[in-house]
Design a protein around this motif. Structure first.
Motif, short mmCIF file in Angstrom:
data_model
loop_
_atom_site.label_atom_id
_atom_site.label_comp_id
_atom_site.label_asym_id
_atom_site.label_seq_id
_atom_site.Cartn_x
_atom_site.Cartn_y
_atom_site.Cartn_z
N TRP A 56 -38.02 -49.25 -15.53
CA TRP A 56 -38.85 -48.40 -14.69
C TRP A 56 -39.94 -49.28 -14.11
CZ3 TRP A 56 -41.99 -43.74 -17.11
CH2 TRP A 56 -42.39 -42.86 -16.10
N TYR A 116 -36.05 -46.94 -10.81
CA TYR A 116 -35.76 -46.73 -12.22
C TYR A 116 -34.27 -46.86 -12.49
CZ TYR A 116 -34.93 -42.16 -10.14
OH TYR A 116 -34.49 -41.15 -9.32
N PHE A 134 -35.35 -38.60 -14.46
CA PHE A 134 -36.32 -39.09 -13.48
C PHE A 134 -36.32 -38.19 -12.24
CE2 PHE A 134 -35.68 -43.16 -15.74
CZ PHE A 134 -37.00 -43.57 -15.85
#
Lengths: 325, 562
Positions: free
Chosen positions: B258, B526, B534
């Motif tokens: 990330w 990510y 996410f």
């Protein structure tokens, strides 16, 4: 003794001049720390933060003279202030995070370069005309390439393309720092390429200087005498010729040790090595006056101290400097 | 060779020794398994890039390590309310369950959540909130939002009442989301919070500090977190990279889960390497515009600014200059559509930003300009020759500037692109000694008012020659604009605010004080190799940033793959 006192007075004057320049130069740069902060955060800090930053950094409109006195008195108290770009870390903390990396990387590289370069210089000076002379143009060639370019090429080919070495940093990102094998291995792995480029690009200077001095010394009477006495050539080379030839090189070496703390700025930028040179670059980018002053002060003091030691060594080694006339 | 290797190894040993002395690392023994089932998932996160940071966890200072390098303050400390960074009208109650404005937006009452605990076990109460805001009131250096506090009181352990010197509705973001609440029982002993390093942070957030080194740190799950069963991931391992190149390389090689910051050619170099896992989502939170200095002829003429706006090709700027990451703006009001659709005055529904070279030329001709023999528009023999300056280090802006220069040539405006040093450039902007520049707007809040305010509010700027770091660098000085801005701030109702905002939109459409180009993206990418959940264009519950304070909302949505 008079000589030493004169030297000490000279150093005090130089230190004062350096400290004053140190104060002036950052303030002559374009921009100010608050502008730099806004540029750095690209819209992520609100417009109203101007006031807060000014308050935080204690930037007021005090006259330049009163700022200068504050600066001198806090220096006298050993207080280097709080860094702007690493606020609330103190300048001392930031320097101490970076110094060990620089001291070891650049220090070791300088020593290797000096030892190897001088040894090569002694041998090529002694056996001049041999194959060793061909080393000279090669090493000077590497010394004359702009370091930035050389470093980038090395990083590109050896690290990025061939993956022989890590591209940047001082240690693996997840390797905990401590006295253990995995850290030492990782730090060494990361240091080889930057240290190697420093050695390769600076070795030529040591070699050339030493070789020239060797050639001059070989014509000296004491060398001829030693030869006439029938001493072994090896003994003459090391104990008679090299021992005298190395004097001026030693002084240069002392000075370059002083410059070790400045970090090799270019090396550290090319390899993103988190040493003092990198910190200085960050400080300049962010108009971080206290940090710049702190790093400059370190460099000044280290260079002056190294010079002073070289002076002392000279007094000890060369009787002529002790004469006052 | 072997000799050299030994020497360098010796160097490593010395280094280790030095660090043992100087670095203040916490127990290296507290290392945790990185793989050990779904319950032990640790994500590797890169916040910002930069040198190693000393142990500074002061959440209020944007330069302290936790913010400047790690961007992790929001994982440890929490605000009263979380606002969606992409759609600021959407809010998530956080430490406060609810809130009400009264007294013409001069009084704000928060009702706090009960059962929240600090990571040291002490309960969180209204006393902590009162202490936090009184501290910010007392130390203007911490009051980055410039909140005009009057009083902050707590009638009971779960209620906080704030009163303000002026209507403060527009500062809600800074009050409720941008202010982390700290424990009174610790911070009341701090002598000066503006220099406090806070080496042992105690917060209410989902994670706590497990181990720290200047180049990496580990946050692990707070077992007493107030949202039951959350977070589902075990920890976040933050790593330090000194520059973007290496951080991006690590990300492309799958070493990072990330990260913030744009990836050049990200589709090919990142997503395509592992299309089932790697993603980026760059929603816009501010805008990028050309700022025309209002004190430079002929940029002070509305016709010229309108002509420039008509001549530039925003799609080209997005596609070539910004790698397709910063979508062209469509509305001349400067609002980000469709996110800000609800704020758009229906009268400007069709005020689209289009490219029309012929119309741009005819605007200039109508204003009295004539095309001269050099192919440049001139008024009374004076040709339009301008400079467009930006930092040469901002590669995307430099490409944008070249595109703009080429396009303005077509309507007879000569533009020289200047690459400057970042500091020199910002200093020129701040003092008004520039002609045109490409720049971002305020993107801290992302709502239409905040964007327009930072671009147009003359109160934020200063006369030419005086440094202004607030906004309105082009020196737009217009009485009507100021009226609309203060009307917006003072309006007691949403309808009143919308009316004032409509006025500002009209100024943007009719006067073109700045030339809006593209959205300013919130960069983050990510990998879903270890976790899912996410935000994405199909599930846009918030921006995907790992940064503060939004990162916390995202971290709580993450679910380990089993």
């Amino acid at each position: 003794m008079r000589y030493l006192i004169r030297r000490v007075l000279f150093y005090i004057l130089t230190l004062w001049a350096a400290i004053t320049l140190n104060f002036a130069i950052p303030r002559l740069m374009p921009g100010n720390p608050i502008d730099a902060m806004f540029a750095r955060f690209r819209g992520q800090v609100p417009p109203s933060a101007t006031v807060a930053f000014a308050k935080l950094f204690g930037l007021n409109h005090a006259s330049i003279m009163s700022q200068y006195w504050t600066y001198l008195s806090s220096l006298a108290h050993g207080n280097l202030g709080i860094s702007f770009s690493y606020y609330p870390s103190t300048t001392y903390q930031v320097i101490m995070t970076a110094l060990p990396w620089t001291a070891v990387l650049i220090g070791v590289a300088t020593i290797i370069s000096f030892v190897v370069g001088t040894a090569l210089g002694i041998m090529s000076g002694w056996w001049r005309g041999s194959w060793m002379d061909s080393l000279l143009p090669i090493t000077t060639f590497f010394g004359s390439i702009p370091y930035f370019w050389f470093g980038l090429l090395a990083a590109f080919f050896l690290a990025d393309q061939l993956h022989w070495f890590p591209l940047s940093g001082a240690t693996g990102t997840t390797t905990p720092i401590g006295l253990n094998w995995s850290f030492i291995a990782s730090a060494t792995d990361h240091a080889i390429l930057p240290a190697g480029t420093i050695v390769v690009s600076s070795i030529g200077g040591w070699m050339l200087g030493m070789r020239n001095m060797m050639i001059t010394t070989q014509a000296e009477d004491y060398v001829v005498l030693a030869e006439a006495k029938g001493l072994s050539p090896r003994r003459i080379m090391v104990a008679y010729a090299a021992r005298n030839a190395i004097l001026p090189t030693l002084a240069t070496f002392a000075m370059s040790l002083g410059f070790v703390v400045s970090g090799a700025i270019l090396t550290e930028i090319v390899f993103s090595y988190p040493g003092l040179g990198y910190v200085l670059f960050q400080a300049v980018t962010n108009d971080d006056f206290p940090l710049m002053q702190g790093v400059f002060l370190m460099i000044t003091v280290a260079v002056l101290a190294a010079n002073f030691l070289a002076d002392l060594a000279y007094v000890a080694l060369d009787p002529r400097t002790r004469l006052t006339n | 060779m072997s000799r050299n290797r030994r020497l360098v190894s010796a160097a490593g040993a010395v280094l280790a020794g030095l660090f043992a002395i100087t670095a203040c690392s916490t127990s290296p023994g507290s290392s945790t398994p990185t793989s050990g089932g779904a319950n032990h998932v640790i994500l590797t996160v890169v916040g910002n890039t930069g040198g190693p940071q000393p142990r500074t966890f002061n959440p209020y200072l944007s330069t302290s390590g936790i913010n400047a390098l790690w961007g992790a303050a929001g994982m440890i400390y929490e605000p009263l309310v979380q606002l969606d960074a992409v759609k600021p009208t959407v809010s998530y109650p956080w430490l406060a369950k609810s809130w009400t404005w009264s007294n013409d937006n001069k009084t704000l009452t928060f009702h706090l959540r009960s059962g929240v605990k600090w990571t040291d076990g002490k309960p969180f109460t209204s006393a902590d909130v009162v202490f936090t805001f009184n501290m910010i009131k007392k130390y203007p250096a911490l009051n980055t939002g410039g909140i005009k506090f009057n009083t902050v009181t707590a009638p009971n352990p779960l209620t906080v009442v704030m009163t303000f010197a002026a209507p403060s509705f527009t500062q809600f973001f800074y009050i409720a989301e941008n202010t982390y609440i700290v424990p009174e029982h610790i911070w009341s002993h701090v002598k000066n919070p503006t220099t406090y390093q806070n080496p042992h942070p105690v917060g209410t957030g989902p994670f706590e500090l497990a181990s720290f080194q200047p180049s990496t740190m580990l946050l692990t799950r707070n077992p007493h977190y107030w949202q039951p069963g959350l977070p589902k991931i075990y920890g976040l391992r933050y790593v330090q990279y000194s520059d973007n190149t290496t951080a991006i390389e690590a990300q492309e090689n799958g070493q990072v889960d990330w990260a913030g910051g744009p990836i050049p050619d990200g589709q090919k170099l990142y997503v395509d390497r592992a299309p089932q896992y790697n993603h980026f989502w760059y929603p816009p939170t501010g805008i990028v515009s050309i700022l025309p200095n209002q004190h430079v002829w002929p940029l002070n003429l509305t016709a010229v600014r309108k002509a420039i706006s008509l001549a530039v090709n925003r799609e080209e700027i997005d596609k070539v200059g910004e790698s397709g990451y910063e979508a062209p703006l469509t509305s001349a009001t400067g609002l980000l559509l469709p996110d800000d659709q609800s704020e758009l005055d229906p009268a400007y529904q069709n005020a689209d930003l289009t490219t029309n070279v012929a119309e741009a030329k005819s605007l200039l001709l109508k204003a009295g300009f004539k095309m001269d023999s050099n192919g440049l528009m001139a008024l009374n023999g004076k040709e339009i020759k301008l400079t467009l300056g930006d930092p040469s280090g901002f590669a995307d802006y430099m490409t944008d500037a070249q595109i703009i220069s080429t396009e303005l040539k077509k309507i007879g405006i000569a533009v020289t692109v200047q690459g400057l040093s970042t500091n020199g450039w910002f200093s020129d902007i701040a003092t008004g000694s520039f002609q045109m520049t490409l720049m971002w707007s305020n993107s801290a809040t992302g709502d239409g008012y905040a964007v327009l305010d930072s671009l147009l509010d003359y109160k934020l700027t200063a006369p030419i020659g005086t440094s202004a770091s607030g906004g309105d660098y082009e020196r737009w000085d217009n009485a009507q604009t100021q009226t609309f801005l203060s009307d917006y701030q003072d309006a007691p109702t949403a309808a009143g605010r919308q009316q004032a905002l409509d006025g500002l939109e009209g100024i943007m459409v009719n006067e073109v004080p700045v030339i809006p180009l593209v959205g300013a993206a919130d960069w983050s990418s990510y990998s879903t190799r270890k976790v899912t959940g996410f935000p994405s264009p199909s599930d846009p519950y918030d921006a995907a940033t790992e940064g503060t304070p939004v990162g916390e909302v995202v971290a709580l949505h993450l679910v380990p793959r089993s």
